[in-house]
Design a protein around this motif. Structure first.
Motif, mmCIF file in Angstrom:
data_model
loop_
_atom_site.group_PDB
_atom_site.id
_atom_site.type_symbol
_atom_site.label_atom_id
_atom_site.label_comp_id
_atom_site.label_asym_id
_atom_site.label_seq_id
_atom_site.Cartn_x
_atom_site.Cartn_y
_atom_site.Cartn_z
ATOM 1 N N THR A 46 0.860 -1.178 0.000
ATOM 2 C CA THR A 46 0.000 0.000 0.000
ATOM 3 C C THR A 46 0.899 1.232 0.000
ATOM 4 O O THR A 46 2.053 1.170 0.436
ATOM 5 C CB THR A 46 -0.897 0.050 1.250
ATOM 6 N N SER A 47 0.356 2.324 -0.478
ATOM 7 C CA SER A 47 1.133 3.566 -0.510
ATOM 8 C C SER A 47 1.558 3.979 0.895
ATOM 9 O O SER A 47 2.682 4.438 1.098
ATOM 10 C CB SER A 47 0.307 4.676 -1.155
ATOM 11 N N CYS A 50 4.489 1.718 2.155
ATOM 12 C CA CYS A 50 5.717 2.026 1.400
ATOM 13 C C CYS A 50 6.305 3.362 1.830
ATOM 14 O O CYS A 50 7.513 3.478 2.035
ATOM 15 C CB CYS A 50 5.431 2.018 -0.099
ATOM 16 N N LYS A 51 5.461 4.377 2.000
ATOM 17 C CA LYS A 51 5.950 5.679 2.451
ATOM 18 C C LYS A 51 6.468 5.583 3.883
ATOM 19 O O LYS A 51 7.505 6.155 4.221
ATOM 20 C CB LYS A 51 4.869 6.746 2.371
ATOM 21 N N TYR A 106 -5.455 10.710 -4.247
ATOM 22 C CA TYR A 106 -5.216 10.209 -5.606
ATOM 23 C C TYR A 106 -5.283 11.354 -6.604
ATOM 24 O O TYR A 106 -6.254 12.113 -6.639
ATOM 25 C CB TYR A 106 -6.251 9.137 -5.982
ATOM 26 N N ARG A 137 -3.302 8.143 -9.623
ATOM 27 C CA ARG A 137 -1.959 7.891 -9.096
ATOM 28 C C ARG A 137 -1.903 8.503 -7.702
ATOM 29 O O ARG A 137 -2.159 9.691 -7.532
ATOM 30 C CB ARG A 137 -0.920 8.543 -10.013
ATOM 31 N N HIS A 138 -1.580 7.686 -6.716
ATOM 32 C CA HIS A 138 -1.515 8.188 -5.350
ATOM 33 C C HIS A 138 -0.340 9.145 -5.197
ATOM 34 O O HIS A 138 0.692 8.987 -5.841
ATOM 35 C CB HIS A 138 -1.384 7.026 -4.351
ATOM 36 N N TRP A 140 1.733 9.300 -2.988
ATOM 37 C CA TRP A 140 2.904 8.586 -2.476
ATOM 38 C C TRP A 140 3.330 7.448 -3.391
ATOM 39 O O TRP A 140 4.097 6.562 -2.992
ATOM 40 C CB TRP A 140 2.630 8.039 -1.077
ATOM 41 N N GLU A 141 2.864 7.440 -4.625
ATOM 42 C CA GLU A 141 3.164 6.349 -5.562
ATOM 43 C C GLU A 141 4.659 6.158 -5.792
ATOM 44 O O GLU A 141 5.123 5.044 -6.023
ATOM 45 C CB GLU A 141 2.463 6.604 -6.901
ATOM 46 N N HIS A 143 6.992 6.166 -3.662
ATOM 47 C CA HIS A 143 7.496 5.266 -2.619
ATOM 48 C C HIS A 143 7.177 3.809 -2.965
ATOM 49 O O HIS A 143 7.990 2.916 -2.743
ATOM 50 C CB HIS A 143 6.901 5.627 -1.256
ATOM 51 N N LYS A 144 5.992 3.604 -3.522
ATOM 52 C CA LYS A 144 5.596 2.258 -3.930
ATOM 53 C C LYS A 144 6.486 1.766 -5.070
ATOM 54 O O LYS A 144 6.910 0.607 -5.090
ATOM 55 C CB LYS A 144 4.126 2.274 -4.359
#
Length: 169
Positions: A46-47, A50-51, A106, A137-138, A140-141, A143-144
């Protein structure tokens, strides 16, 4: 090493990824762990996780999640993200530009419906009555994406093997 360092009960409708970062922080604080890396299964991709790993300076390796796109339509992976210009490029080389950010974080990228109306790939792209493709696109994408790259690195592959041997037993 097979030592359980934490147990935490949640309702059945709460995924393990939701309390993961707070439980990790608790173990670091309680036991003084110096966590350098963490290998997790695909449910944790998940974003937010990952962040959170990135913010803590932890090398994250998370299994790939296989999303099933709508049958007959291009998956998101067929659209290329242009980071420098903050837009997506569709398989027909047209741009989907940023329009807004939702309350959930998003960013929405939308195509030009006039161009899409005459596109030979329209039926493979969207079924929208407005003939407009929307990709999200989130925020924090990035980081993912870094976690995905970590998984494919030599050290990431080695770490992930270790996870399967120790955790999934």
């Amino acid at each position: 090493f097979n030592i359980i360092t934490d147990a935490y009960v949640t309702p059945g409708n709460v995924h393990d990824s939701v309390p993961y970062l707070s439980r990790l922080d608790r173990q670091i604080e309680r036991f003084g762990f110096k966590v350098e890396a963490s290998a997790l299964d695909s449910g944790y991709l998940t974003s937010a996780v990952c962040k959170g790993l990135s913010d803590r300076g932890i090398f994250g390796v998370i299994a790939h999640r296989r999303f099933k796109p709508t049958k007959g339509l291009f998956p998101k992976s067929k659209f290329t993200y242009d980071k420098e210009n903050d837009l997506y490029i569709c398989p027909n080389k047209e741009e989907l530009t940023y329009r807004t950010t939702t309350r959930e974080g998003y960013r929405e990228y939308k195509s030009d419906p006039k161009k899409c109306a005459t596109c030979p790939l329209l039926s493979q792209c969207t079924r929208s009555k407005t003939k407009q493709k929307v990709i999200t696109r989130h925020v924090w994408e990035d980081h993912k994406e870094q976690v995905r790259l970590n998984r494919l690195s030599p050290s990431g592959k080695e770490l992930y093997k270790f996870r399967k041997e120790k955790v999934e037993r």
